[in-house]
Scaffold this motif. Structure first.
Motif, short mmCIF file in Angstrom:
data_model
loop_
_atom_site.label_atom_id
_atom_site.label_comp_id
_atom_site.label_asym_id
_atom_site.label_seq_id
_atom_site.Cartn_x
_atom_site.Cartn_y
_atom_site.Cartn_z
N MET A 68 28.68 15.45 6.10
CA MET A 68 29.65 16.50 5.76
C MET A 68 30.90 16.34 6.63
O MET A 68 30.80 16.25 7.85
N GLY A 69 32.05 16.29 5.98
CA GLY A 69 33.30 16.07 6.71
C GLY A 69 33.82 17.34 7.34
O GLY A 69 33.23 18.42 7.23
N PRO A 70 34.95 17.24 8.04
CA PRO A 70 35.54 18.41 8.69
C PRO A 70 36.06 19.41 7.67
O PRO A 70 36.25 19.08 6.49
N HIS A 71 36.31 20.61 8.11
CA HIS A 71 36.91 21.65 7.27
C HIS A 71 38.23 21.13 6.70
O HIS A 71 38.95 20.37 7.37
N PRO A 72 38.59 21.49 5.47
CA PRO A 72 39.83 20.99 4.85
C PRO A 72 41.07 21.20 5.72
O PRO A 72 41.96 20.34 5.76
N ALA A 73 41.14 22.32 6.43
CA ALA A 73 42.32 22.57 7.28
C ALA A 73 42.35 21.59 8.45
O ALA A 73 43.40 21.05 8.81
N VAL A 74 41.19 21.32 9.03
CA VAL A 74 41.11 20.36 10.13
C VAL A 74 41.43 18.95 9.63
O VAL A 74 42.15 18.19 10.28
N ALA A 75 40.90 18.61 8.45
CA ALA A 75 41.18 17.30 7.88
C ALA A 75 42.67 17.13 7.62
O ALA A 75 43.24 16.05 7.84
N ALA A 76 43.34 18.20 7.17
CA ALA A 76 44.77 18.14 6.86
C ALA A 76 45.61 17.90 8.11
O ALA A 76 46.52 17.07 8.11
N ILE A 77 45.31 18.61 9.18
CA ILE A 77 46.12 18.43 10.39
C ILE A 77 45.87 17.06 11.01
O ILE A 77 46.79 16.44 11.54
N ARG A 78 44.64 16.59 10.94
CA ARG A 78 44.34 15.27 11.51
C ARG A 78 45.02 14.16 10.72
O ARG A 78 45.53 13.19 11.30
N LEU A 79 45.03 14.30 9.41
CA LEU A 79 45.70 13.29 8.58
C LEU A 79 47.19 13.24 8.88
O LEU A 79 47.78 12.16 8.99
N ALA A 80 47.81 14.42 9.02
CA ALA A 80 49.24 14.47 9.31
C ALA A 80 49.56 13.79 10.64
O ALA A 80 50.53 13.02 10.75
N VAL A 81 48.72 14.03 11.65
CA VAL A 81 48.94 13.41 12.96
C VAL A 81 48.65 11.91 12.90
O VAL A 81 49.38 11.10 13.49
N ARG A 82 47.61 11.53 12.17
CA ARG A 82 47.26 10.12 12.07
C ARG A 82 48.41 9.31 11.48
O ARG A 82 48.71 8.20 11.94
N ARG A 83 49.06 9.85 10.49
CA ARG A 83 50.19 9.14 9.87
C ARG A 83 51.31 8.90 10.88
O ARG A 83 51.89 7.82 10.93
N VAL A 84 51.62 9.93 11.67
CA VAL A 84 52.68 9.79 12.67
C VAL A 84 52.28 8.78 13.74
O VAL A 84 53.09 7.95 14.17
N LEU A 85 51.03 8.81 14.17
CA LEU A 85 50.57 7.88 15.19
C LEU A 85 50.60 6.44 14.68
O LEU A 85 50.94 5.52 15.43
N HIS A 86 50.27 6.24 13.41
CA HIS A 86 50.35 4.90 12.83
C HIS A 86 51.80 4.40 12.86
O HIS A 86 52.06 3.23 13.17
#
Length: 341
Positions: free
Chosen positions: A1-19
């Motif tokens: 089971m993955g993270p909560h949708p809100a947590v997944a959303a913030i992590r994806l946004a940060v991951r893109r910037v870090l990339h």
């Protein structure tokens, strides 16, 4: 089971910037041939509020997976009783997330431009100092789509030009220092991410104080607009910001190219050639010339440029125009002279 949708959303946004940051970092030449540059350091600016705490948690989670060092900084504006205690608590929370280094910086807020602008200026000056001291590749800021919508409306209320309506850039500051991963996420997503991760947050009372323009807009203006126009106002304003930014960037580029064509051999602006330019391009050329002459960009408003523009488009023998920074603009023999008075 993955993270909560809100947590997944913030992590994806940060991951893109870090990339993006990692890609830029790998383009930086190493000190010695065949040597990889050291891993970059990314700081998060955190007030302890929901937006910046959500951002800090996402950075702490994503950075190690990419080999990026992650730290944090909080700024104590000293505007409320107990602000130093709150700053200490924020530092502790950031360290508990695993961020290192973590700094707390106390600043003195002046009065220039009003309390909100003065606090912002002091905050960014402190963030610049910390970033330079640690050699940070970037500082992440927790501005959300809601903040972007408010910024656009504030620009509209001031009667500002398209650059002001373009709101906050995803990348800004010297060398692209400041990054805003959450501009496409709403404030509620960040708050939800903090709640499901049991992250304590601090709600700044200034954000609910009607003495502040942005607070009134947040709690009265935007809700009234949504009541009158229906849901989707925030999203529409944020989309307007991006479209305006694209247009403003194009016009700025045009003005930069046009400027060289409207100066004579001595470098003075020729009024006839300026007149031939589209108004939006001509006013950008005039603004750039005023700033180059010493007018502070933050104090140079549309009304100032309109007055200078009349020396080109409505010439009736009028006298010199006084601009901020003791800069004077006047027409002399078919030339526009902008210089320190």
């Amino acid at each position: 089971m993955g993270p909560h949708p809100a947590v997944a959303a913030i992590r994806l946004a940060v991951r893109r910037v870090l990339h993006d940051l990692l890609t830029e970092h790998h383009r930086t030449p190493a000190a010695l041939p065949h040597e990889l540059p050291p891993p970059p350091l990314v700081l998060v600016a955190c007030s302890g509020g929901a937006d910046s705490m959500a951002l800090a948690s996402a950075l702490a989670f994503e950075a190690p997976k990419l080999g990026i060092r992650a730290g944090g900084v909080t700024v104590d504006h000293g505007l409320q009783p107990g602000s130093d205690t709150r700053a200490t608590e924020v530092v502790q929370r950031l360290r508990e997330l695993g961020l290192d280094p973590v700094d707390s910086v106390a600043v003195t807020v002046g009065r220039t431009g009003g309390p909100e602008a003065a606090a912002r200026d002091a905050r960014y000056a402190a963030l610049d100092t910390v970033a330079e001291r640690h050699g940070a590749a970037a500082v992440l800021l927790g501005h959300t789509r809601d903040d972007q919508a408010e910024t656009v409306l504030l620009g509209l209320a001031r009667g500002s030009g398209i650059r002001s309506l373009s709101g906050m850039a995803a990348v800004s500051g010297t060398g692209g220092r400041y990054r805003r991963p959450f501009l496409e996420l709403d404030r509620q997503t960040a708050r939800k991410a903090c709640m499901v991760q049991s992250l304590p947050v601090w709600d700044d009372p200034h954000n609910a104080d009607p003495a502040y323009t942005r607070s009134r807009l947040r709690h009265e203006g935007l809700p009234a607009l949504e009541k009158a126009l229906g849901k989707g106002v925030v999203e529409a304003l944020a989309r307007t910001a991006q479209l305006s930014r694209d247009d403003a960037d194009a016009l700025d580029s045009w003005a930069g190219q046009a400027e060289a064509t409207v100066r004579d051999a001595t470098g003075l602006l020729e009024c006839a050639k300026l007149y031939a330019l589209p108004p939006a391009v001509r006013r950008r050329v005039l603004r750039r010339a005023a700033i180059d002459a010493g007018a502070p960009a933050g104090s140079l408003f549309a009304r100032h440029i309109e007055e200078v523009d009349r020396l080109i488009t409505g010439w009736r023998g009028q006298g010199a125009i006084n601009l901020p920074g003791k800069v004077v603009a006047q027409r002399q023999g078919g030339r526009l002279v902008i210089r320190q008075g």
